[in-house]
Enzyme design. Structure first.
Site, PDB file in Angstrom:
ATOM      1  N   HIS A 109      38.760  42.344  43.953  1.00 18.80           N
ATOM      2  CA  HIS A 109      39.968  42.183  43.139  1.00 18.80           C
ATOM      3  C   HIS A 109      40.627  40.836  43.431  1.00 18.80           C
ATOM      4  CE1 HIS A 109      39.705  46.248  41.743  1.00 18.80           C
ATOM      5  NE2 HIS A 109      39.996  46.807  42.894  1.00 18.80           N
ATOM      6  N   GLU A 158      38.572  45.388  48.053  1.00 18.79           N
ATOM      7  CA  GLU A 158      39.807  44.674  47.682  1.00 18.79           C
ATOM      8  C   GLU A 158      39.544  43.175  47.538  1.00 18.79           C
ATOM      9  OE1 GLU A 158      42.417  46.157  46.714  1.00 18.79           O
ATOM     10  OE2 GLU A 158      41.806  48.170  47.338  1.00 18.79           O
TER      11      GLU A 158
END
Length: 344
Positions: free
Chosen positions: A21, A18
């Site tokens: 991202h 994550e």
């Protein structure tokens, strides 16, 4: 302690994904509304700047919620307002960070342990390797065209191709290449076909450049294993019941801890590091599958958008992703149910 270690390893891999991202969203000027570790009810949340950070009840999964990602937004900093190339970078960054993490962990693993290369220690009497004239000290460099750098690659290749009639082997002896064909023979003792080579258990230390090189080979190996396993799943060679989810992964990590602790903390560290490499490389590959709701599914939609020259209608794209997410949740429930049954 072992359960905590398992959850920490699993959570770290997810959060690193994550983070890819997140960092690329910031790089491309996209507003990140929420950065989350876990699923379910929120346990703790805090705000820093424009982003809300959350820790949720179940430590399996995570998210980087961006403005305009799954809904329309008029903000100039919305995900859906960015160029195709910028959106591609943000989505691809998650799997990319998994491969980066796998490489970093592989460097640490090989620097600490060394390399168990494909040099054989002996051949078994009555099997193909002996009949072909192979000897202790020969180093296998390819099998059926697949380049080999570790002994494990020989084992996994023969395991993933159990029905092969023969194996074309290229090996080195005293700096010269030789080629032979080995026809496996069924062994009653092991219950599988064997070519009759015995593993060299020695791990050799390598130079710093060698560490970097072999770390890249390790990533190639992990990707190959993941893709081959997926192929076996889709062709029915293995069933969904044999697939492990988060519960199964935590159980495996706990078992490895139990098996390693008697040998000392170094072996606990090495074996858990090996599992972490497998998990993060696996997560990178799985997320690149062209399935709705996965990063690969979004990338496929970007490719379609690039070919068409215009965006897909948001309601259609969101509908595709919603259906994909629902199917993934069903699969997760099935896999988790099977994991729990295995514990009983």
């Amino acid at each position: 302690m072992k359960i905590i270690l398992a959850i920490l390893i699993f959570s770290f891999i997810i959060i690193f994904h994550e983070l890819g991202h997140f960092l690329f969203a910031k790089k491309c000027g996209v507003k990140v509304n929420e950065f989350t570790l876990g699923l379910g009810p929120t346990l703790i949340s805090w705000g820093k700047g424009e982003t809300k950070y959350c820790l949720k009840l179940l430590p399996f999964g995570g998210s980087c919620v961006m403005e305009g990602e799954d809904e329309e937004s008029d903000s100039d900093r919305a995900f859906n307002k960015k160029s195709l190339w910028e959106r591609f970078q943000i989505v691809f960054a998650g799997p990319l960070f998994n491969f980066i993490l796998a490489y970093i962990l592989s460097v640490v693993y090989i620097a600490a342990l060394g390399v168990n290369d494909a040099t054989i220690s002996d051949v078994m009497e009555g099997y193909a390797a002996e009949e072909a004239g192979m000897e202790a000290g020969d180093t296998i460099i390819s099998i059926n065209g697949y380049n080999v750098h570790f002994y494990n690659e020989i084992s996994i290749y023969t395991f993933l191709h159990p029905n092969a009639e023969s194996y074309d082997i290229v090996y080195l002896r005293d700096g010269e290449k030789y080629e032979t064909e080995l026809v496996p023979t069924y062994s009653e003792e092991t219950g599988r076909k064997m070519i009759g080579i015995i593993k060299n258990a020695e791990y050799k230390k390598v130079s710093p450049i060698g560490v970097l090189k072999y770390a890249a080979y390790e990533i190639k190996y992990q990707i190959y294993v993941t893709l081959s396993s997926l192929k076996m799943l889709f062709t029915g060679q293995i069933s969904v019941n044999e697939v492990s989810g988060p519960v199964g992964v935590v159980t495996t990590i706990s078992d490895v801890y139990d098996q390693s602790i008697s040998s000392g903390l170094f072996y606990v560290f090495i074996n858990l590091l090996s599992i972490a490499i497998l998990l993060t490389a696996n997560l990178g590959v799985m997320n690149l599958l062209p399935f709705p709701a996965l990063d690969g599914g979004r990338i496929l939609l970007f490719i379609i958008e690039g070919i068409r020259g215009k965006k897909m209608k948001p309601e259609i794209e969101n509908g595709i992703n919603l259906v994909g997410f629902a199917l993934l949740m069903v699969l997760m429930v099935v896999v988790m149910y099977n994991d729990i049954l295995k514990l009983m």
